[in-house]
Scaffold this motif. Sequence first.
Motif, PDB file in Angstrom:
ATOM      1  N   UNK A  70      49.031  37.620  37.711  1.00 58.88           N
ATOM      2  CA  UNK A  70      48.811  37.694  39.140  1.00 58.88           C
ATOM      3  C   UNK A  70      48.702  36.085  39.672  1.00 58.88           C
ATOM      4  N   UNK A  71      49.407  35.898  40.724  1.00 55.43           N
ATOM      5  CA  UNK A  71      49.053  34.625  41.372  1.00 55.43           C
ATOM      6  C   UNK A  71      49.224  34.865  42.964  1.00 55.43           C
ATOM      7  N   UNK A  72      48.180  34.127  43.471  1.00 55.33           N
ATOM      8  CA  UNK A  72      47.867  33.926  44.873  1.00 55.33           C
ATOM      9  C   UNK A  72      48.411  32.635  45.275  1.00 55.33           C
ATOM     10  N   UNK A  73      49.523  32.408  46.269  1.00 56.50           N
ATOM     11  CA  UNK A  73      49.916  31.164  46.566  1.00 56.50           C
ATOM     12  C   UNK A  73      49.073  30.620  47.660  1.00 56.50           C
ATOM     13  N   UNK A  74      48.973  29.296  47.681  1.00 61.50           N
ATOM     14  CA  UNK A  74      48.026  28.660  48.711  1.00 61.50           C
ATOM     15  C   UNK A  74      48.487  29.324  50.234  1.00 61.50           C
ATOM     16  N   UNK A  75      47.561  29.509  50.974  1.00 67.23           N
ATOM     17  CA  UNK A  75      48.012  30.132  52.266  1.00 67.23           C
ATOM     18  C   UNK A  75      48.023  31.693  52.425  1.00 67.23           C
ATOM     19  N   UNK A  76      48.453  32.275  51.197  1.00 68.14           N
ATOM     20  CA  UNK A  76      48.464  33.733  51.282  1.00 68.14           C
ATOM     21  C   UNK A  76      47.042  34.535  51.645  1.00 68.14           C
ATOM     22  N   UNK A  77      47.360  35.454  52.630  1.00 68.37           N
ATOM     23  CA  UNK A  77      46.251  36.160  53.115  1.00 68.37           C
ATOM     24  C   UNK A  77      45.281  36.904  52.020  1.00 68.37           C
ATOM     25  N   UNK A  78      44.021  36.827  52.166  1.00 71.14           N
ATOM     26  CA  UNK A  78      43.409  37.040  50.936  1.00 71.14           C
ATOM     27  C   UNK A  78      43.603  38.681  50.625  1.00 71.14           C
ATOM     28  N   UNK A  79      43.715  39.840  51.837  1.00 71.03           N
ATOM     29  CA  UNK A  79      44.307  40.962  51.780  1.00 71.03           C
ATOM     30  C   UNK A  79      45.472  41.066  50.780  1.00 71.03           C
ATOM     31  N   UNK A  80      45.915  40.191  50.564  1.00 67.12           N
ATOM     32  CA  UNK A  80      47.521  40.376  49.708  1.00 67.12           C
ATOM     33  C   UNK A  80      47.239  40.547  48.305  1.00 67.12           C
ATOM     34  N   UNK A  81      46.228  40.218  47.709  1.00 66.30           N
ATOM     35  CA  UNK A  81      45.492  40.270  46.423  1.00 66.30           C
ATOM     36  C   UNK A  81      45.497  41.743  46.099  1.00 66.30           C
ATOM     37  N   UNK A  82      44.644  42.505  47.014  1.00 62.70           N
ATOM     38  CA  UNK A  82      44.608  44.174  46.793  1.00 62.70           C
ATOM     39  C   UNK A  82      46.309  44.642  46.720  1.00 62.70           C
ATOM     40  N   UNK A  83      46.826  44.306  48.119  1.00 63.25           N
ATOM     41  CA  UNK A  83      48.056  45.024  48.448  1.00 63.25           C
ATOM     42  C   UNK A  83      49.256  44.703  47.407  1.00 63.25           C
TER      43      UNK A  83
END
Length: 168
Positions: A70-83
């Motif tokens: 799992x990777x959340x890029x800088x600037x990605x919205x928080x909701x995108x983690x679940x989606x």
Amino acid sequence: MTNSRTAFLGFMAFAGLALTAPLAHAQTGRATLDASTAGTIIAACEAYAEAHELELTIAVFDEGANLQALSRMDGAILASLEIAQWKGRTAANLGQLTGGLGAAALDRPEIYHVPGLATLQGGVPIRTVDGVLIGGVGASGADSADDEACAMAGIMAAGLTYQRAGAE
């Protein structure tokens, strides 16, 4: 007494190996998604996102729909983690593009009532070049079409495909 005990233990060890050796070959090997390949998919998807100025979260699941990376890029919205996880898990479980489920729901609205089923573009199955399903990728944070394109780019960069065998 020591020699007979040693001989007995040696015999038991040999007998144990002889009995278990055929069992070791009872199961055939099958393709799986390892952590290294999941990392390759994440890195390639991030490179695609950066080249297209997207800020995404990418989730990679194995064939059992277990989160591998799992990777959340800088600037990605928080909701995108679940989606992203929702999309990737659906693709791994069903072996199809999640966007296709949204289209199918137009004729079968009950699809929207299946718990945990993603119907937005961005969930893409991971298959071997022979078409064997080994997992799914979910991407989220941009337009759904961009999410899907990123996931596909990651899969292809790993030398895998999202299509069934024989599909073009």
